[in-house]
Scaffold this motif. Structure first.
Motif, PDB file in Angstrom:
ATOM      1  N   GLN A  75      42.289  31.072  35.956  1.00 17.94           N
ATOM      2  CA  GLN A  75      42.026  31.681  37.421  1.00 17.94           C
ATOM      3  C   GLN A  75      41.902  30.417  38.310  1.00 17.94           C
ATOM      4  OE1 GLN A  75      39.137  34.725  37.292  1.00 17.94           O
ATOM      5  NE2 GLN A  75      39.276  34.723  34.997  1.00 17.94           N
ATOM      6  N   GLU A  76      41.571  29.429  37.787  1.00 16.77           N
ATOM      7  CA  GLU A  76      41.269  28.244  39.066  1.00 16.77           C
ATOM      8  C   GLU A  76      42.615  27.876  39.456  1.00 16.77           C
ATOM      9  OE1 GLU A  76      39.036  25.405  37.073  1.00 16.77           O
ATOM     10  OE2 GLU A  76      37.000  26.393  37.307  1.00 16.77           O
ATOM     11  N   ILE A  77      43.438  27.460  38.495  1.00 14.69           N
ATOM     12  CA  ILE A  77      45.031  27.376  38.636  1.00 14.69           C
ATOM     13  C   ILE A  77      45.724  28.409  39.607  1.00 14.69           C
ATOM     14  CG2 ILE A  77      47.199  26.510  37.818  1.00 14.69           C
ATOM     15  CD1 ILE A  77      45.579  25.300  35.555  1.00 14.69           C
ATOM     16  N   ALA A  78      45.456  29.603  39.335  1.00 17.09           N
ATOM     17  CA  ALA A  78      46.227  30.584  40.068  1.00 17.09           C
ATOM     18  C   ALA A  78      45.529  30.527  41.315  1.00 17.09           C
ATOM     19  CB  ALA A  78      45.858  31.792  39.159  1.00 17.09           C
ATOM     20  N   ALA A  79      44.234  30.510  41.412  1.00 15.33           N
ATOM     21  CA  ALA A  79      43.810  30.638  43.002  1.00 15.33           C
ATOM     22  C   ALA A  79      44.297  29.141  43.883  1.00 15.33           C
ATOM     23  CB  ALA A  79      42.446  30.443  42.774  1.00 15.33           C
ATOM     24  N   ARG A  80      44.511  27.954  43.113  1.00 11.93           N
ATOM     25  CA  ARG A  80      44.927  26.978  43.920  1.00 11.93           C
ATOM     26  C   ARG A  80      46.568  27.423  44.340  1.00 11.93           C
ATOM     27  NH1 ARG A  80      41.991  23.900  40.173  1.00 11.93           N
ATOM     28  NH2 ARG A  80      43.879  23.394  38.869  1.00 11.93           N
TER      29      ARG A  80
END
Length: 324
Positions: A75-80
């Motif tokens: 989720q963190e990578i997708a948001a970035r």
């Protein structure tokens, strides 16, 4: 490893009882469902749910932690990836103007006026050049606008593949992506691989986040909206069937007890499934209460609806559509 068999009105009740008997919390419990249980007809011929439960081993707990960390990282990578950092404009400090000596003040004023006039002339010439260029290329502007409105299947698939591949590569997953089209503006993206559980997450939260962010990537800078449906291991269909069974079981509970039943918080898509599943029930109605992310469905006895009042059928349809 101690294993016990526990019964309850529902699987959740059986899980709670197993936790009490083993003296552990639910996140340390593993279980398999032996019997789903049934509420019967208006409380008659009800069957209890039955599970076999045991305490998780250290390896299972470590695996759970790994999955949770990996899911959070996705989720963190997708948001970035979906929201690239924007560079702030550099604030340049304007050096203070040194006051001119009194004897040179008139010369300084004349020089400043001359510089301002030259800048104005250059700006006027630049504006004329831009206007001339715009008039000379009307066809190119029209073509660019048309491109913004439409995306070919190849362009859609490239955007989706580039975005998801970057995420999977960063967490060490090797997945296969396939595409199908329900309509011109609805794309189904199916993901296959060895460890797709990481992408699903708890109650599909990670999969929902990936679907939302993929939709942002595909529709960036486009006027015509393209709907993206992300799925893996047929999770969406299995989740839909689970929600329909949950809706029917909780409706039976509401009829048996006569009290409203509140379900767990759900996203709009899952709440619509609950509303639609019970829309034709003669004895209960549904409504949504609360604010996101805690908005949930309430199932309650509707005596007016049981009397077959036409107005209540319309109200039921409106309730099913309120989540759109």
């Amino acid at each position: 490893m101690k294993k016990i068999e526990v019964s309850g009105k529902t699987v959740n009740d059986a899980v709670t009882e197993a936790c009490i008997q083993l003296g552990i919390s639910s996140d340390h419990l593993s279980y398999e469902v032996l019997e789903q249980g049934s509420s019967g007809i208006l409380g008659l011929f009800a069957k209890q749910a039955k599970i076999r439960a045991w305490e998780k081993s250290d390896e299972e707990l470590a695996d759970d932690r790994r999955r949770q960390e990996a899911s959070q990282k996705v989720q963190e990578i997708a948001a970035r990836r979906a929201n690239p950092e924007t560079k702030e404009a550099e604030k340049k400090e304007v050096p203070p103007v040194q006051p001119a000596p009194e004897k040179n003040l008139k010369a300084a004023v004349k020089s400043e006026k001359k510089e301002t006039t030259v800048k104005a002339e250059k700006t006027e010439k630049a504006d004329k050049a831009v206007k001339t260029e715009i008039k000379a290329e009307p066809a190119a502007s029209a073509a660019e606008k048309t491109e913004k409105k439409q995306l070919s299947h190849e362009e859609i698939e490239k955007r989706v593949t580039d975005f998801l591949d970057a995420i999977f590569h960063s967490i060490g997953l090797k997945e296969t992506i396939t595409f199908s089209y329900e309509s011109d503006n609805t794309v189904v993206v199916d993901i296959e691989g060895d460890d797709t559980g990481i992408m699903i997450g708890k109650r599909g939260q990670t999969l929902d986040s990936l679907q939302y962010l993929t939709s942002l990537v595909v529709n960036k800078g486009r006027e015509k909206y393209i709907r993206i449906k992300l799925d893996t291991e047929n999770y969406r269909h299995r989740r839909e069937e689970t929600l329909k069974n949950l809706a029917r079981n909780m409706a039976s509970k509401a009829k048996r007890t006569g009290h409203p039943v509140e379900l767990e918080p759900m996203n709009p898509y899952e709440r619509r499934i609950i509303h639609a599943a019970l829309q034709g029930d003669r004895y209960v109605s549904t409504k949504s209460e609360g604010e996101d992310p805690y908005r949930h469905v309430v199932i309650y006895i509707d005596r007016a609806k049981a009397a077959n009042r036409p107005a209540d059928a319309r109200n039921s349809r409106r309730t099913a559509e309120e989540e759109k």
